[in-house]
Design an enzyme around this catalytic site. Structure first.
Site, PDB file in Angstrom:
ATOM      1  N   GLU A 256       0.814  -1.202   0.000  1.00  0.00           N
ATOM      2  CA  GLU A 256       0.000   0.000   0.000  1.00  0.00           C
ATOM      3  C   GLU A 256       0.858   1.267   0.000  1.00  0.00           C
ATOM      4  O   GLU A 256       0.637   2.181  -0.775  1.00  0.00           O
ATOM      5  CB  GLU A 256      -0.915  -0.013   1.216  1.00  0.00           C
ATOM      6  CG  GLU A 256      -2.355   0.229   0.856  1.00  0.00           C
ATOM      7  CD  GLU A 256      -3.184   0.511   2.088  1.00  0.00           C
ATOM      8  OE1 GLU A 256      -2.765   0.134   3.200  1.00  0.00           O
ATOM      9  OE2 GLU A 256      -4.247   1.121   1.921  1.00  0.00           O
ATOM     10  N   ASP A 257       1.813   1.311   0.898  1.00  0.00           N
ATOM     11  CA  ASP A 257       2.569   2.553   1.093  1.00  0.00           C
ATOM     12  C   ASP A 257       3.901   2.579   0.352  1.00  0.00           C
ATOM     13  O   ASP A 257       4.398   3.633  -0.003  1.00  0.00           O
ATOM     14  CB  ASP A 257       2.872   2.769   2.582  1.00  0.00           C
ATOM     15  CG  ASP A 257       1.598   2.815   3.401  1.00  0.00           C
ATOM     16  OD1 ASP A 257       0.531   2.995   2.787  1.00  0.00           O
ATOM     17  OD2 ASP A 257       1.671   2.667   4.620  1.00  0.00           O
TER      18      ASP A 257
END
Ligand code: MN
Length: 529
Positions: free
Chosen positions: A75-76
């Site tokens: 995600e990051d």
């Protein structure tokens, strides 16, 4: 910063492959999050590293710990799912994906939907390890919540109290439940938290001294019976649960007898009952306060004997008696079985039972999801020496369930599965609405409010206009467009799936004799126009 040594140090008898996997995930996650910072100003990687350490403390297997290290990486960070799968395998990717998916469901403080959201999370997780990673992630986020912008803190804390602590409870992870609750409490109601902490502090001093004396006395008496291998500890009631109880008891601390409890942990079940006898011979029990959770375990698997007695030294106190295994399970719940290294044939037998009998129950669906990881552990464990049997309570659950379901076959069982005929959809604000499968925007509108259904003009799913007969899918965001002049049409009756919607439509069309209540309800709207 949590080091990889610290994480490995918490693992139970890791193999060299386990260590290599965790080390590789640690390096990969560290590189991936390079340059990112947390609200606290610390490097972002402190978070996945701390999450992994919590997972190791809870006795999770190497794959889950590695997934904890990588849980925010897709995600990051800038590592792709393809690469994760290539480097760490399907299983790890599955856990990371699951955690990411869970993160998209946010709790907006509508209590009526808390239960739906809890169910949704449990259903989406599908592998129990996904939930445990999520809980560990949440624990560290709560520990660092003070750095998060103020307007976000309360929502996150409420979500922790309403959603994640109950899930931890349902999985029997009492230790996690209490920790999450007490981390969240001060952010939800600072004044009450300070008050309860003060009250507990006053009581703690007075009971701790008394309990030390009780402990000594009990030790002497148990020794006379030949019971010398036991240990005790004092457990203080969590602040949040104390707060809940105080509210029920009109804030009268003297009516609460389990602020401090003396735990006696003995080797066998026989010892539990023998100890109970000794306790009752020494101190008078309060009638109606004795609970045998060994013979009648709680649905989450919790076992113990609880009794409340009057002691000259410490006043009225609760005494909890349990075996070492029950104690471990009470703290780590489902997670306590993840570290079982050898499970032998028992697991396979249980899996057969599960295949045949256990597809139909909401409360047991997590056991099903546990099986693959148990299987894996038993294979990896190798050796064959010191075979640990499937925890008896797990096997018992399977048996208990077999009776309920009888000989129904797989397909029939599946039909009964709560999740197999429910769909969870969201309002634009993130509230969860749960509906039967094949529900349409019409059902959705009526589930929210009859007025919204009666004035349904159009519907959007994930931002796109759709027709009324569109079947809603899990996780979709549904927006209802309302217009005063809009009105149900007879065709809607064929489209609507829920009886609630159909009843309202018929009533709006004046088709059947509506119940008194809905007639009033209708005329109210008619008058308004
Ligand atoms: Mn995270």
């Amino acid at each position: 910063m949590t080091t990889v040594k610290e994480i490995i140090g918490e693992m139970v008898a890791p193999s060299s492959e386990d260590i290599a996997l965790v080390e590789k995930a640690y390096e990969c996650a560290k590189k991936t999050h390079e340059g990112q910072v947390r609200y606290s100003g610390e490097p972002y990687f402190t978070h996945p590293a701390a999450t992994a350490k919590i997972l190791a403390e809870y006795g999770m297997d190497a794959t889950t710990i590695a997934a904890g290290l990588l849980h925010d990486a897709v995600e990051d960070g800038c590592i792709s799912r393809v690469n994760i799968e290539k480097e760490f395998g399907k299983e790890l990717l599955f856990i990371v994906d699951g955690v990411t998916k869970l993160g998209t469901h946010k709790y907006r403080g509508a209590e009526r939907h808390a239960e739906s959201l809890r169910r949704l999370l449990v259903a989406t997780a599908s592998d129990i390890r996904v939930l445990i990673v999520k809980l560990a992630d949440r624990k560290h986020n709560m520990q660092t919540l003070e750095y998060v912008p103020e307007h976000k803190r309360r929502r996150i804390a409420l979500e922790t109290l309403e959603i994640y602590a109950p899930i931890a409870d349902r999985l029997g992870i009492g230790k996690m439940k209490n920790t999450l609750e007490d981390l969240a409490f001060p952010f939800v109601d600072p004044d009450a938290a300070a008050h309860v902490a003060e009250v507990r502090k006053l009581k703690t001093k007075e009971t701790e001294d008394g309990l030390a004396k009780v402990r000594k006395e009990l030790k002497q008496q148990l020794a006379k019976k030949g019971l010398t291998t036991f240990r005790t500890d004092i457990r203080m009631k969590g602040l949040w649960s104390l707060h809940q109880k105080l509210k029920r008891k009109h804030d009268d601390i003297n009516l609460i007898h389990d602020i401090a409890a003396l735990r006696v942990i003995v080797p066998t079940i026989e010892d539990c009952y023998a100890t109970l006898g000794t306790v009752h011979a020494l101190y008078k029990p309060l009638p109606g306060e004795f609970k045998d959770y060994i013979a009648f375990q709680k649905p989450n698997g919790y076992q113990s004997l609880h009794t409340t007695v009057v002691t000259p030294e410490a006043g009225i106190v609760e005494i909890q008696i349990r075996t070492e295994e029950m104690h471990r399970r009470a703290q780590f719940g489902i997670a306590s079985h993840m570290s079982y290294k050898q499970l032998g044939k028992e697991v396979e037998k249980l899996e057969e039972k599960v295949q045949k009998n256990m597809f139909s129950s909401l409360s047991f669906s997590w056991i099903r999801s546990l099986i693959p990881s148990l299987m894996k552990v038993s294979k990896d464990g190798g050796g064959g020496s010191g075979v640990t049997k499937v925890p008896p309570w797990l096997a018992e659950l399977a048996d208990a369930h077999a009776e309920v379901i009888g000989s129904e076959d797989f397909v029939d069982g599946l039909k009964e599965d709560f999740f197999s005929h429910r769909v969870f959809v969201f309002t634009p604000k993130g509230d969860v609405i749960d509906l039967p499968t094949a529900s349409t925007p019409i059902d959705f509108a009526y589930a929210i409010h009859s007025d919204l259904g009666d004035h349904l003009q159009g519907a959007k799913v994930n931002g796109k206009l759709v027709s009324f007969d569109t079947v809603l899918g899990n996780g979709e965001i549904v927006e209802i467009l309302r217009r005063d002049g809009a009105h149900p049409s007879p065709k809607w009756l064929e489209i609507a799936r829920t009886s609630l919607a159909r009843r309202c439509i018929r009533s709006a069309l004046g088709m059947t004799e509506p119940t008194k209540k809905s007639r009033r309800h209708r005329s109210h709207h008619v008058n308004k126009k």
